[in-house]
Design a protein around this motif. Structure first.
Motif: not given
Length: 222
Positions: A31, A34, A36, A56, A58-59, A61, A92
């Protein structure tokens, strides 16, 4: 590209070394690669001995130490992060300039959680915050009194208590949300309000000291 976007890019780039460190320290490598969690270079890392869970990956977030209200001065304000317990980011997240996050218990932050800046969360037991919730500047959330109080039998009489905040809640500036508080879905907490107990009426305005319901069947947009 306008000047605001250039400044934002510079700040993100300056925070890259610290962001890499935070991700590698708190997340599994699968993880962390990325990125996040993006952290401002002006974020003070008191401790990262706890755990972070992401719903989640995600870069960017989760963004810590960026943005905030116009009253916050990036040049002088410092965000503080201390994680010795567990944080669950459910989507987010924006934690603005000057915010202080101290977690030794279990903190859950819903999707689209936003601290505008210079607010404080102290979680010793459990704080659960729903989706689309915003905390304005200089507000404080504490599920603990920080110091134990004993009776004549040497029993602690001020135990930590969970705080629960629902979905789509707006907590106004300089509010104080203390242990045992429950704020239902869709509520607005007026500025400078102190809450020390559970409320049950959704979509209401809660304000005052002591806090009480001023209006019902309201709505607001984040």
């Amino acid at each position: 590209m306008n000047i605001d976007k250039i400044v934002k890019l510079i700040r993100y780039t300056a925070g890259l070394p610290k962001s890499i460190y935070v991700n590698l320290r708190l997340l599994p490598l699968s993880q962390a690669v990325f990125l996040p969690i993006i952290v401002s270079r002006k974020t003070k890392l008191r401790s990262l001995s706890g755990k972070v869970q992401l719903s989640t990956v995600k870069t960017g977030i989760v963004r810590i130490g960026f943005g905030g209200s116009d009253m916050m001065d990036y040049s002088y304000e410092r965000t503080i992060l201390k994680i010795t317990g567990k944080i669950h980011f459910q989507g987010k997240t924006k934690i603005g300039v000057g915010a202080k996050i101290m977690v030794s218990g279990n903190l859950t932050l819903g999707n689209r959680f936003d601290i505008t800046g210079d607010a404080m969360i102290i979680c010793a037991k459990e704080i659960e915050i729903g989706n689309n919730t915003m905390i304005a500047w200089q507000s404080i959330l504490m599920d603990t009194d920080q110091h134990a109080i004993y009776n004549a039998q040497h029993t602690v009489i001020n135990q930590d208590k969970k705080i629960t905040i629902g979905n789509n809640v707006w907590i106004g500036a300089r509010s104080l949300i203390l242990k045992g508080s429950v704020i239902p879905d869709g509520c607005i907490v007026g500025a400078n309000t102190t809450i020390t107990k559970p409320f049950s009426t959704k979509k209401s305005i809660i304000a005052g000291n002591p806090a009480k319901i001023l209006k019902e069947n309201i709505s607001w947009n984040h």
